[in-house]
Design a protein around this motif. Structure first.
Motif, PDB file in Angstrom:
ATOM      1  N   GLN A  21       0.807  -1.216   0.000  1.00  0.00           N
ATOM      2  CA  GLN A  21       0.000   0.000   0.000  1.00  0.00           C
ATOM      3  C   GLN A  21       0.846   1.274   0.000  1.00  0.00           C
ATOM      4  O   GLN A  21       0.326   2.367  -0.216  1.00  0.00           O
ATOM      5  CB  GLN A  21      -0.924   0.008   1.229  1.00  0.00           C
ATOM      6  CG  GLN A  21      -1.880  -1.176   1.270  1.00  0.00           C
ATOM      7  CD  GLN A  21      -2.585  -1.313   2.606  1.00  0.00           C
ATOM      8  OE1 GLN A  21      -2.402  -0.481   3.500  1.00  0.00           O
ATOM      9  NE2 GLN A  21      -3.392  -2.360   2.750  1.00  0.00           N
ATOM     10  N   GLN A  22       2.147   1.138   0.261  1.00  0.00           N
ATOM     11  CA  GLN A  22       2.998   2.321   0.398  1.00  0.00           C
ATOM     12  C   GLN A  22       4.203   2.259  -0.530  1.00  0.00           C
ATOM     13  O   GLN A  22       5.293   2.692  -0.175  1.00  0.00           O
ATOM     14  CB  GLN A  22       3.464   2.447   1.860  1.00  0.00           C
ATOM     15  CG  GLN A  22       2.328   2.657   2.855  1.00  0.00           C
ATOM     16  CD  GLN A  22       2.810   2.617   4.301  1.00  0.00           C
ATOM     17  OE1 GLN A  22       2.969   1.547   4.872  1.00  0.00           O
ATOM     18  NE2 GLN A  22       3.059   3.794   4.876  1.00  0.00           N
ATOM     19  N   MET A  23       3.989   1.779  -1.740  1.00  0.00           N
ATOM     20  CA  MET A  23       5.094   1.614  -2.681  1.00  0.00           C
ATOM     21  C   MET A  23       5.705   2.956  -3.082  1.00  0.00           C
ATOM     22  O   MET A  23       6.921   3.073  -3.262  1.00  0.00           O
ATOM     23  CB  MET A  23       4.616   0.850  -3.920  1.00  0.00           C
ATOM     24  CG  MET A  23       5.736   0.498  -4.898  1.00  0.00           C
ATOM     25  SD  MET A  23       7.154  -0.339  -4.113  1.00  0.00           S
ATOM     26  CE  MET A  23       6.415  -1.909  -3.688  1.00  0.00           C
ATOM     27  N   ASN A  24       4.884   3.991  -3.221  1.00  0.00           N
ATOM     28  CA  ASN A  24       5.409   5.305  -3.602  1.00  0.00           C
ATOM     29  C   ASN A  24       6.350   5.847  -2.534  1.00  0.00           C
ATOM     30  O   ASN A  24       7.417   6.388  -2.841  1.00  0.00           O
ATOM     31  CB  ASN A  24       4.265   6.303  -3.848  1.00  0.00           C
ATOM     32  CG  ASN A  24       3.491   5.969  -5.117  1.00  0.00           C
ATOM     33  OD1 ASN A  24       4.013   5.301  -6.012  1.00  0.00           O
ATOM     34  ND2 ASN A  24       2.258   6.437  -5.200  1.00  0.00           N
ATOM     35  N   GLU A  25       5.950   5.696  -1.252  1.00  0.00           N
ATOM     36  CA  GLU A  25       6.804   6.143  -0.153  1.00  0.00           C
ATOM     37  C   GLU A  25       8.116   5.352  -0.134  1.00  0.00           C
ATOM     38  O   GLU A  25       9.190   5.904   0.104  1.00  0.00           O
ATOM     39  CB  GLU A  25       6.090   5.983   1.195  1.00  0.00           C
ATOM     40  CG  GLU A  25       4.943   6.950   1.414  1.00  0.00           C
ATOM     41  CD  GLU A  25       3.612   6.329   1.041  1.00  0.00           C
ATOM     42  OE1 GLU A  25       3.561   5.537   0.060  1.00  0.00           O
ATOM     43  OE2 GLU A  25       2.622   6.623   1.728  1.00  0.00           O
ATOM     44  N   TRP A  26       7.996   4.052  -0.387  1.00  0.00           N
ATOM     45  CA  TRP A  26       9.192   3.201  -0.412  1.00  0.00           C
ATOM     46  C   TRP A  26      10.169   3.664  -1.497  1.00  0.00           C
ATOM     47  O   TRP A  26      11.373   3.798  -1.245  1.00  0.00           O
ATOM     48  CB  TRP A  26       8.772   1.751  -0.663  1.00  0.00           C
ATOM     49  CG  TRP A  26       9.884   0.873  -1.165  1.00  0.00           C
ATOM     50  CD1 TRP A  26      10.072   0.434  -2.437  1.00  0.00           C
ATOM     51  CD2 TRP A  26      10.977   0.353  -0.408  1.00  0.00           C
ATOM     52  NE1 TRP A  26      11.202  -0.339  -2.523  1.00  0.00           N
ATOM     53  CE2 TRP A  26      11.787  -0.399  -1.287  1.00  0.00           C
ATOM     54  CE3 TRP A  26      11.348   0.434   0.926  1.00  0.00           C
ATOM     55  CZ2 TRP A  26      12.936  -1.056  -0.886  1.00  0.00           C
ATOM     56  CZ3 TRP A  26      12.497  -0.217   1.335  1.00  0.00           C
ATOM     57  CH2 TRP A  26      13.278  -0.950   0.444  1.00  0.00           C
ATOM     58  N   MET A  27       9.668   3.940  -2.692  1.00  0.00           N
ATOM     59  CA  MET A  27      10.533   4.357  -3.795  1.00  0.00           C
ATOM     60  C   MET A  27      11.199   5.701  -3.497  1.00  0.00           C
ATOM     61  O   MET A  27      12.379   5.909  -3.788  1.00  0.00           O
ATOM     62  CB  MET A  27       9.719   4.427  -5.094  1.00  0.00           C
ATOM     63  CG  MET A  27       9.254   3.054  -5.595  1.00  0.00           C
ATOM     64  SD  MET A  27       8.136   3.147  -6.999  1.00  0.00           S
ATOM     65  CE  MET A  27       9.224   3.765  -8.269  1.00  0.00           C
ATOM     66  N   GLU A  28      10.435   6.598  -2.885  1.00  0.00           N
ATOM     67  CA  GLU A  28      11.014   7.906  -2.536  1.00  0.00           C
ATOM     68  C   GLU A  28      12.078   7.753  -1.451  1.00  0.00           C
ATOM     69  O   GLU A  28      13.151   8.366  -1.524  1.00  0.00           O
ATOM     70  CB  GLU A  28       9.914   8.871  -2.074  1.00  0.00           C
ATOM     71  CG  GLU A  28      10.461  10.278  -1.841  1.00  0.00           C
ATOM     72  CD  GLU A  28       9.386  11.285  -1.468  1.00  0.00           C
ATOM     73  OE1 GLU A  28       9.754  12.442  -1.177  1.00  0.00           O
ATOM     74  OE2 GLU A  28       8.189  10.918  -1.434  1.00  0.00           O
ATOM     75  N   LEU A  29      11.795   6.930  -0.437  1.00  0.00           N
ATOM     76  CA  LEU A  29      12.779   6.694   0.619  1.00  0.00           C
ATOM     77  C   LEU A  29      14.064   6.098   0.046  1.00  0.00           C
ATOM     78  O   LEU A  29      15.173   6.464   0.453  1.00  0.00           O
ATOM     79  CB  LEU A  29      12.207   5.751   1.687  1.00  0.00           C
ATOM     80  CG  LEU A  29      11.302   6.371   2.743  1.00  0.00           C
ATOM     81  CD1 LEU A  29      10.655   5.278   3.582  1.00  0.00           C
ATOM     82  CD2 LEU A  29      12.081   7.339   3.638  1.00  0.00           C
ATOM     83  N   TYR A  30      13.923   5.180  -0.893  1.00  0.00           N
ATOM     84  CA  TYR A  30      15.091   4.528  -1.507  1.00  0.00           C
ATOM     85  C   TYR A  30      16.001   5.579  -2.151  1.00  0.00           C
ATOM     86  O   TYR A  30      17.224   5.567  -1.963  1.00  0.00           O
ATOM     87  CB  TYR A  30      14.623   3.505  -2.540  1.00  0.00           C
ATOM     88  CG  TYR A  30      15.704   2.568  -3.024  1.00  0.00           C
ATOM     89  CD1 TYR A  30      15.912   1.340  -2.411  1.00  0.00           C
ATOM     90  CD2 TYR A  30      16.529   2.919  -4.105  1.00  0.00           C
ATOM     91  CE1 TYR A  30      16.907   0.479  -2.847  1.00  0.00           C
ATOM     92  CE2 TYR A  30      17.531   2.068  -4.549  1.00  0.00           C
ATOM     93  CZ  TYR A  30      17.704   0.842  -3.911  1.00  0.00           C
ATOM     94  OH  TYR A  30      18.705  -0.002  -4.346  1.00  0.00           O
ATOM     95  N   LYS A  31      15.391   6.496  -2.896  1.00  0.00           N
ATOM     96  CA  LYS A  31      16.167   7.549  -3.560  1.00  0.00           C
ATOM     97  C   LYS A  31      16.790   8.498  -2.543  1.00  0.00           C
ATOM     98  O   LYS A  31      17.949   8.922  -2.696  1.00  0.00           O
ATOM     99  CB  LYS A  31      15.256   8.320  -4.521  1.00  0.00           C
ATOM    100  CG  LYS A  31      14.786   7.510  -5.717  1.00  0.00           C
ATOM    101  CD  LYS A  31      13.786   8.286  -6.558  1.00  0.00           C
ATOM    102  CE  LYS A  31      13.263   7.440  -7.711  1.00  0.00           C
ATOM    103  NZ  LYS A  31      12.189   8.144  -8.474  1.00  0.00           N
ATOM    104  N   LEU A  32      16.033   8.823  -1.496  1.00  0.00           N
ATOM    105  CA  LEU A  32      16.526   9.758  -0.483  1.00  0.00           C
ATOM    106  C   LEU A  32      17.689   9.169   0.310  1.00  0.00           C
ATOM    107  O   LEU A  32      18.652   9.873   0.644  1.00  0.00           O
ATOM    108  CB  LEU A  32      15.388  10.160   0.459  1.00  0.00           C
ATOM    109  CG  LEU A  32      14.305  11.064  -0.130  1.00  0.00           C
ATOM    110  CD1 LEU A  32      13.091  11.130   0.790  1.00  0.00           C
ATOM    111  CD2 LEU A  32      14.857  12.474  -0.389  1.00  0.00           C
ATOM    112  N   PHE A  33      17.617   7.863   0.621  1.00  0.00           N
ATOM    113  CA  PHE A  33      18.722   7.207   1.329  1.00  0.00           C
ATOM    114  C   PHE A  33      19.993   7.250   0.475  1.00  0.00           C
ATOM    115  O   PHE A  33      21.081   7.522   0.967  1.00  0.00           O
ATOM    116  CB  PHE A  33      18.358   5.756   1.680  1.00  0.00           C
ATOM    117  CG  PHE A  33      17.757   5.587   3.045  1.00  0.00           C
ATOM    118  CD1 PHE A  33      16.604   6.268   3.407  1.00  0.00           C
ATOM    119  CD2 PHE A  33      18.350   4.758   3.985  1.00  0.00           C
ATOM    120  CE1 PHE A  33      16.043   6.121   4.664  1.00  0.00           C
ATOM    121  CE2 PHE A  33      17.811   4.601   5.256  1.00  0.00           C
ATOM    122  CZ  PHE A  33      16.650   5.285   5.594  1.00  0.00           C
TER     123      PHE A  33
END
Length: 431
Positions: free
Chosen positions: A326-338
Motif C-alpha cells: 500500500q505504500q510503494m510510492n513512499e518506499w521508492m522515494e525513501l530509496y532515492k533519499l537514502f
C-alpha cells in the motif's frame, strides 16, 4: 541380544527445566546422543537472534531435541497396549524424534534464506551420509537410516509415526512452545501437556484426541498463536535478523567481487559459492559465525564493518509499521533519499514481513496440506477440532501478516539538521 534391543545397565537421565527429567534406557539412543553431529546442536541456538530481545533465550537445539525425544517416549509408553500401535516402531519413533533438527545451521532460518539451504535436506544428508549418526543407525539394520529419514521427511508409510513428530499437535511443537516460553520468561507458551498426553489415542493414520481433552488442546492452540506474535515475530528480534542477513549478503557479494578479506573466511567459502558439502556444513556453527563477525568489524569495507558492529554489540535498526503493498510510492522515494544521503538502501532500508497460520483444516490437493486435529467422540466418531471448538474455529484458516520497515535511526540523526533530505526522510517515516 540384537543392538536394537540393547539396554543400558542403568537408566541415564538428563535434568531438564521443562520436563524435569529426560530418560534414556536404549543403548542406540545413548550412542546417538554421543555423536559429534548431535553434540554440534549445543552450538546452535534454538531461537536464533531472539536472545537480543529476551536475554534468557540462550537455549540450544540440543535441549530441544532431547525434549522432543522425551515427549515421544512418554506418548509411546501410553500407547503400549493400544490397538493401531506397532511396538516394532518404537525405536524408529524415538530416533526420528531425537534427530529431527540435526541439520540446522547457525541462526537457522536467516542463514538458510541467504544461502538458499534447507535444514531438513541436511538432516536427511547427515542421517544417510558418512557420519557417526549413520554408522549407529546402520547397526540397527541396514535400512534403518532410510526409515528415520523418511519419518523426518514425512514420506514414511506409517502416517501415525510421522504425526508424532510432524503434525498440528506434535511432540516438536509441544516441546518448543513450553521450552521457548520458559527461557524467554513469558507466560504465553504454557499449556497442560500432561493432560494432552493422557487423552492422545493412536489411529491408523494419525494421533487423535479424546473429546474430553478438547479444552487442553484449545489452550495449546492459543499458546502457539500468542507465542508466534509475542516471541517468534517480535520486531526487535526481526531487526537483529535483518542485520544478520545483510551481513551475510554483504560478505557474499564482497567475495564474488574479489575483495581480499584480512582473514580468509574459509568456513564460508563453499557457502558463498552455493555448494557446501556435508562436512563443510557441519563445521559451521554459531561460535564460528560470531568469530567471523568480530573479525569483520575490523574490515575496511564500511558497510560490512558497521553491520557486524551493530549485530555484535546490539545496535539494532529502528522500525515502523509499513505495508509495501500500500505504500510503494513512499518506499521508492525513501530509496532515492537514502541514496542521496549516502546511506546504501540495499543494506539500511529493509521491509520485513512475518506471517503465520496458527491452525488450518485439511484442504486436499493444496500446497502444504495440513492434517487437522481430530477429536474422538464418545460414539467413536472422529470430528475435526474447529467444528467442535468455537475458540479454534475463530482463528482457523486465517493467515495473519505483519510488515515492518527497518532503518538505522542513528545514521539519519547524524545528518545535518539543515539537510532537506533528512527532513523529508523523517516526514515519510514519522509523519
Amino acid at each position: 541380544m540384537a543392538y536394537r534391543d540393547e539396554k543400558l545397565s542403568e537408566e541415564k537421565v538428563f535434568k531438564d527445566p521443562v520436563h524435569r527429567y529426560v530418560h534414556v534406557r536404549d543403548q542406540v539412543i545413548w550412542d546417538l546422543i554421543g555423536t559429534s553431529e548431535f553434540q554440534r546442536l549445543r552450538r546452535i541456538k534454538q531461537l536464533g537472534t531472539s536472545y537480543t530481545t529476551f536475554h534468557g533465550a540462550e537455549h540450544s537445539r540440543f535441549n530441544h531435541s532431547l525434549g522432543v525425544y522425551e515427549i515421544v517416549r512418554r506418548i509411546i509408553n501410553n500407547f503400549e497396549d493400544r490397538p493401531n500401535w506397532n511396538k516394532e516402531e518404537r525405536l524408529l519413533c524415538l530416533s526420528a524424534a531425537l534427530l529431527h533438527d540435526l541439520g540446522h545451521g547457525p541462526f537457522s532460518h536467516s542463514f538458510e534464506k541467504v544461502f538458499k539451504l534447507d535444514h531438513e535436506a541436511f538432516t536427511q544428508a547427515i542421517i544417510l551420509g558418512d557420519t557417526e549418526v549413520n554408522k549407529i543407525l546402520s547397526k540397527v539394520e541396514p535400512e534403518f537410516p532410510s526409515k528415520v529419514a523418511e519419518v523426518i521427511n514425512k514420506t514414511y508409510e506409517n502416517k501415525l509415526v510421522v504425526s508424532l513428530i510432524s503434525s498440528q499437535i506434535d511432540a516438536d511443537r509441544m516441546d518448543y512452545l513450553q521450552r521457548d516460553a520458559y527461557f524467554t520468561g513469558v507466560s504465553y507458551g504454557h499449556f497442560d501437556m500432561e493432560r494432552i498426553l493422557r487423552v492422545m489415542r493412536p489411529t491408523e493414520d494419525q494421533v487423535v484426541i479424546k473429546q474430553s481433552g478438547m479444552h487442553a488442546v484449545e489452550d495449546y492452540i492459543m499458546s502457539r498463536y500468542q507465542m508466534y506474535w509475542q516471541v517468534y515475530f517480535h520486531p526487535v528480534t526481526r531487526s537483529a535478523e535483518v542485520i544478520l542477513s545483510k551481513i551475510l549478503h554483504r560478505a557474499k557479494k564482497m567475495h564474488e567481487e574479489g575483495y581480499a578479506f584480512k582473514l580468509e573466511p574459509k568456513h564460508f567459502l563453499s557457502f558463498f559459492k552455493g555448494e557446501p558439502n556435508l562436512q563443510e556444513y557441519l563445521r559451521l556453527d554459531e561460535s564460528v559465525t560470531m568469530y567471523y563477525f568480530q573479525i569483520w568489524m575490523e574490515e575496511d569495507d564500511p558497510i560490512l564493518s558497521d553491520l557486524c558492529e551493530r549485530f555484535v554489540n546490539r545496535r539494532l535498526f529502528k522500525y515502523i509499521e509499513f505495508n509495501p503493498n500500500q505504500q510503494m510510492n513512499e518506499w521508492m522515494e525513501l530509496y532515492k533519499l537514502f541514496n542521496k544521503a549516502g546511506i546504501d538502501p540495499d543494506y539500511y532500508l529493509v521491509v520485513d514481513s512475518s506471517s503465520d497460520l496458527p491452525y488450518d483444516f485439511y484442504r486436499p490437493g493444496e500446497e502444504e496440506e495440513r492434517l487437522p486435529i481430530h477429536l474422538l467422540m464418545p460414539n467413536k466418531e472422529l470430528r475435526e477440532l474447529s467444528r467442535q471448538s468455537d475458540i479454534v474455529e475463530s482463528i482457523s484458516g486465517k493467515k495473519r501478516t505483519d510488515h515492518k520497515l527497518y532503518f538505522p535511526l542513528d545514521r539519519l540523526e547524524g545528518l545535518s539538521n539543515r539537510s532537506k533530505t533528512k527532513k523529508r526522510i523523517m516526514e515519510i517515516l514519522y509523519g
